[in-house]
Design a protein around this motif. Structure first.
Motif, PDB file in Angstrom:
ATOM      1  N   TYR A  68     -18.844  21.010  29.330  1.00  0.00           N
ATOM      2  CA  TYR A  68     -17.400  21.069  29.578  1.00  0.00           C
ATOM      3  C   TYR A  68     -16.675  22.000  28.601  1.00  0.00           C
ATOM      4  O   TYR A  68     -15.504  22.312  28.790  1.00  0.00           O
ATOM      5  CB  TYR A  68     -16.778  19.668  29.502  1.00  0.00           C
ATOM      6  CG  TYR A  68     -17.017  18.920  28.216  1.00  0.00           C
ATOM      7  CD1 TYR A  68     -16.306  19.234  27.052  1.00  0.00           C
ATOM      8  CD2 TYR A  68     -17.943  17.873  28.158  1.00  0.00           C
ATOM      9  CE1 TYR A  68     -16.522  18.542  25.875  1.00  0.00           C
ATOM     10  CE2 TYR A  68     -18.163  17.183  26.978  1.00  0.00           C
ATOM     11  CZ  TYR A  68     -17.447  17.507  25.840  1.00  0.00           C
ATOM     12  OH  TYR A  68     -17.651  16.817  24.663  1.00  0.00           O
ATOM     13  N   PHE A  69     -17.379  22.461  27.557  1.00  0.00           N
ATOM     14  CA  PHE A  69     -16.747  23.313  26.558  1.00  0.00           C
ATOM     15  C   PHE A  69     -16.918  24.799  26.859  1.00  0.00           C
ATOM     16  O   PHE A  69     -16.376  25.650  26.168  1.00  0.00           O
ATOM     17  CB  PHE A  69     -17.326  22.993  25.176  1.00  0.00           C
ATOM     18  CG  PHE A  69     -16.504  23.490  24.017  1.00  0.00           C
ATOM     19  CD1 PHE A  69     -15.237  22.992  23.770  1.00  0.00           C
ATOM     20  CD2 PHE A  69     -17.002  24.464  23.174  1.00  0.00           C
ATOM     21  CE1 PHE A  69     -14.476  23.453  22.710  1.00  0.00           C
ATOM     22  CE2 PHE A  69     -16.250  24.938  22.108  1.00  0.00           C
ATOM     23  CZ  PHE A  69     -14.982  24.430  21.876  1.00  0.00           C
ATOM     24  N   GLU A  85     -23.427   9.520  14.855  1.00  0.00           N
ATOM     25  CA  GLU A  85     -23.513   9.116  16.254  1.00  0.00           C
ATOM     26  C   GLU A  85     -24.891   8.572  16.608  1.00  0.00           C
ATOM     27  O   GLU A  85     -25.105   8.113  17.734  1.00  0.00           O
ATOM     28  CB  GLU A  85     -23.194  10.312  17.167  1.00  0.00           C
ATOM     29  CG  GLU A  85     -21.727  10.662  17.236  1.00  0.00           C
ATOM     30  CD  GLU A  85     -20.897   9.554  17.849  1.00  0.00           C
ATOM     31  OE1 GLU A  85     -21.351   8.918  18.817  1.00  0.00           O
ATOM     32  OE2 GLU A  85     -19.792   9.308  17.342  1.00  0.00           O
ATOM     33  N   ARG A  86     -25.823   8.636  15.641  1.00  0.00           N
ATOM     34  CA  ARG A  86     -27.206   8.190  15.879  1.00  0.00           C
ATOM     35  C   ARG A  86     -27.779   8.873  17.123  1.00  0.00           C
ATOM     36  O   ARG A  86     -28.366   8.230  17.997  1.00  0.00           O
ATOM     37  CB  ARG A  86     -27.276   6.668  16.041  1.00  0.00           C
ATOM     38  CG  ARG A  86     -26.761   5.883  14.851  1.00  0.00           C
ATOM     39  CD  ARG A  86     -27.669   6.074  13.636  1.00  0.00           C
ATOM     40  NE  ARG A  86     -27.371   5.140  12.570  1.00  0.00           N
ATOM     41  CZ  ARG A  86     -26.497   5.359  11.594  1.00  0.00           C
ATOM     42  NH1 ARG A  86     -25.825   6.505  11.575  1.00  0.00           N
ATOM     43  NH2 ARG A  86     -26.288   4.467  10.656  1.00  0.00           N
ATOM     44  N   GLN A 131     -14.775  11.890  22.989  1.00  0.00           N
ATOM     45  CA  GLN A 131     -16.118  11.915  22.416  1.00  0.00           C
ATOM     46  C   GLN A 131     -17.126  12.608  23.328  1.00  0.00           C
ATOM     47  O   GLN A 131     -17.973  13.369  22.865  1.00  0.00           O
ATOM     48  CB  GLN A 131     -16.578  10.477  22.149  1.00  0.00           C
ATOM     49  CG  GLN A 131     -17.872  10.381  21.375  1.00  0.00           C
ATOM     50  CD  GLN A 131     -17.723  10.875  19.950  1.00  0.00           C
ATOM     51  OE1 GLN A 131     -16.772  10.537  19.268  1.00  0.00           O
ATOM     52  NE2 GLN A 131     -18.651  11.691  19.500  1.00  0.00           N
ATOM     53  N   TYR A 132     -17.009  12.361  24.626  1.00  0.00           N
ATOM     54  CA  TYR A 132     -18.012  12.901  25.545  1.00  0.00           C
ATOM     55  C   TYR A 132     -17.400  13.631  26.740  1.00  0.00           C
ATOM     56  O   TYR A 132     -18.031  13.756  27.782  1.00  0.00           O
ATOM     57  CB  TYR A 132     -18.908  11.767  26.052  1.00  0.00           C
ATOM     58  CG  TYR A 132     -19.601  11.026  24.931  1.00  0.00           C
ATOM     59  CD1 TYR A 132     -20.585  11.648  24.167  1.00  0.00           C
ATOM     60  CD2 TYR A 132     -19.249   9.720  24.620  1.00  0.00           C
ATOM     61  CE1 TYR A 132     -21.208  10.983  23.129  1.00  0.00           C
ATOM     62  CE2 TYR A 132     -19.872   9.047  23.578  1.00  0.00           C
ATOM     63  CZ  TYR A 132     -20.844   9.679  22.839  1.00  0.00           C
ATOM     64  OH  TYR A 132     -21.460   9.023  21.802  1.00  0.00           O
ATOM     65  N   HIS A 133     -16.184  14.098  26.589  1.00  0.00           N
ATOM     66  CA  HIS A 133     -15.568  14.843  27.675  1.00  0.00           C
ATOM     67  C   HIS A 133     -14.519  15.796  27.116  1.00  0.00           C
ATOM     68  O   HIS A 133     -14.043  15.630  25.990  1.00  0.00           O
ATOM     69  CB  HIS A 133     -14.897  13.901  28.687  1.00  0.00           C
ATOM     70  CG  HIS A 133     -13.613  13.302  28.177  1.00  0.00           C
ATOM     71  ND1 HIS A 133     -13.592  12.251  27.287  1.00  0.00           N
ATOM     72  CD2 HIS A 133     -12.310  13.636  28.405  1.00  0.00           C
ATOM     73  CE1 HIS A 133     -12.336  11.946  27.001  1.00  0.00           C
ATOM     74  NE2 HIS A 133     -11.536  12.772  27.665  1.00  0.00           N
ATOM     75  N   GLY A 134     -14.198  16.794  27.882  1.00  0.00           N
ATOM     76  CA  GLY A 134     -13.153  17.734  27.502  1.00  0.00           C
ATOM     77  C   GLY A 134     -12.352  18.115  28.721  1.00  0.00           C
ATOM     78  O   GLY A 134     -12.837  18.041  29.855  1.00  0.00           O
ATOM     79  N   ASN A 135     -11.112  18.527  28.521  1.00  0.00           N
ATOM     80  CA  ASN A 135     -10.236  18.856  29.628  1.00  0.00           C
ATOM     81  C   ASN A 135      -9.471  20.133  29.305  1.00  0.00           C
ATOM     82  O   ASN A 135      -8.747  20.192  28.310  1.00  0.00           O
ATOM     83  CB  ASN A 135      -9.258  17.702  29.884  1.00  0.00           C
ATOM     84  CG  ASN A 135      -8.478  17.881  31.170  1.00  0.00           C
ATOM     85  OD1 ASN A 135      -8.880  18.642  32.046  1.00  0.00           O
ATOM     86  ND2 ASN A 135      -7.368  17.185  31.292  1.00  0.00           N
ATOM     87  N   THR A 136      -9.673  21.175  30.097  1.00  0.00           N
ATOM     88  CA  THR A 136      -8.956  22.430  29.941  1.00  0.00           C
ATOM     89  C   THR A 136      -7.843  22.483  30.975  1.00  0.00           C
ATOM     90  O   THR A 136      -8.097  22.335  32.171  1.00  0.00           O
ATOM     91  CB  THR A 136      -9.896  23.638  30.122  1.00  0.00           C
ATOM     92  OG1 THR A 136     -10.996  23.525  29.216  1.00  0.00           O
ATOM     93  CG2 THR A 136      -9.157  24.940  29.844  1.00  0.00           C
ATOM     94  N   ILE A 137      -6.626  22.700  30.524  1.00  0.00           N
ATOM     95  CA  ILE A 137      -5.449  22.669  31.391  1.00  0.00           C
ATOM     96  C   ILE A 137      -4.808  24.047  31.421  1.00  0.00           C
ATOM     97  O   ILE A 137      -4.560  24.654  30.369  1.00  0.00           O
ATOM     98  CB  ILE A 137      -4.425  21.629  30.874  1.00  0.00           C
ATOM     99  CG1 ILE A 137      -5.052  20.227  30.896  1.00  0.00           C
ATOM    100  CG2 ILE A 137      -3.142  21.652  31.690  1.00  0.00           C
ATOM    101  CD1 ILE A 137      -4.245  19.186  30.161  1.00  0.00           C
ATOM    102  N   ASP A 138      -4.551  24.556  32.630  1.00  0.00           N
ATOM    103  CA  ASP A 138      -3.883  25.845  32.760  1.00  0.00           C
ATOM    104  C   ASP A 138      -2.581  25.753  33.535  1.00  0.00           C
ATOM    105  O   ASP A 138      -1.922  26.774  33.786  1.00  0.00           O
ATOM    106  CB  ASP A 138      -4.807  26.891  33.389  1.00  0.00           C
ATOM    107  CG  ASP A 138      -5.394  26.439  34.724  1.00  0.00           C
ATOM    108  OD1 ASP A 138      -4.859  25.472  35.311  1.00  0.00           O
ATOM    109  OD2 ASP A 138      -6.372  27.063  35.183  1.00  0.00           O
TER     110      ASP A 138
END
Length: 293
Positions: free
Chosen positions: A92-93, A131-132, A233-240
């Motif tokens: 997602y990055f 985070e092990r 922690q485990y997701h990302g959001n790109t907003i345009d």
């Protein structure tokens, strides 16, 4: 006449792909301008792809195969390049990885950890250890080295203006042993002193302020609309969406207004560095700040 910059095809998959594109283009007797015009893309985009700095959009790859008679090579290998580019990073990055290389200005608010672009290797490894993460050591190494390679963005000539805002409390969070924390903060301070970054710190006793609920990254470009990025922690959001980006920009401006000046912020970081070097523990720092009020 400008001399074409040599491309090191051995540097990685994107560079190999880009060098092959240049070879096929020149073999066909086409200039960047002519090939770009036929594909309805900019000359700068095509040049960046040839140098391995930008990914090839799938539809453009199909056009390159037709224009250069390459039997589907660029379309078939397009996803390989994309995978190689994001190796060591979350899927997602990927959009941000490419976007920050093209940005004129990057503004970041990081309330919980030192931002990835200015992390030292021990700091990165400790975050993964906490985070092990159950992964082979070589996979962890790949992730660490990918983040360190991304940080080269700040050292390259023509790097974007990078403006980071940190909460003062983050300086007291002993993610690493004291000497290593001092080295991490010194790395940040050194980038600020050299003008590579603009640093602001929000005082610990500021109270309610903008963007308390999430981290934020704003990216501005010369020839494209701005982007906003936030992640968990485990997701990302790109907003345009322009309206939403505008709202986040206003919040970021309010946050900067609540922070100390760059000079005062640097002095605050340098004081924390000295405390870590002198073995002062975080709980002692908190008591000292309270006593100063």
């Amino acid at each position: 006449m400008a001399v074409a910059k040599e491309i090191d095809a051995s540097a990685g998959v994107p560079e190999f792909y880009g060098k092959e594109l240049r070879y096929k283009r020149e073999k066909a007797g086409l200039t960047l301008e002519k090939l770009a015009a036929g594909g309805f893309c900019s000359v700068s985009l095509l040049s960046e792809i040839e140098h391995g700095n930008r990914r090839m959009p799938p539809d453009l790859a199909v056009h390159m195969d037709r224009a250069l008679n390459t039997d589907g090579f660029f379309a078939r290998r397009c996803e390989d390049v994309s995978k190689a580019r994001r190796r060591g990073h979350a899927g997602y990055f990927e959009r941000v990885l490419e976007a920050e290389k093209q940005a004129l200005v990057i503004g970041q608010w990081s309330p919980t950890v030192i931002p990835g672009l200015v992390q030292t290797e021990p700091y990165i490894r400790e975050l993964y250890r906490a985070e092990r993460v159950v992964k082979p050591p070589e996979q962890i190494d790949t992730m660490v080295h990918a983040r360190l390679k991304r940080a080269q963005l700040l050292l390259d000539q023509g790097n974007p203006e990078y403006w980071i805002v940190l909460p003062e409390t983050l300086l007291w969070q002993p993610v690493l042993p004291p000497q290593q924390m001092a080295e991490q903060l010194e790395h940040v301070a050194g980038l600020a002193r050299s003008g590579r970054i603009i640093l602001q710190v929000v005082p610990w006793n500021t109270g309610a302020h903008a963007l308390m609920h999430n981290n934020a990254m704003l990216l501005d470009f010369a020839d494209a609309p701005p982007l906003f990025y936030t992640e968990g922690q485990y997701h990302g959001n790109t907003i345009d969406d322009p309206g939403i980006v505008k709202q986040y920009r206003r919040s970021y401006d309010l946050l900067r207004a609540a922070a100390m000046s760059p000079d005062s912020s640097l002095a605050t970081v340098e004081a924390a560095i000295e405390d870590y070097r002198n073995g002062v523990q975080p709980h002692q720092l908190v008591r000292r700040r309270l006593a100063e009020e």
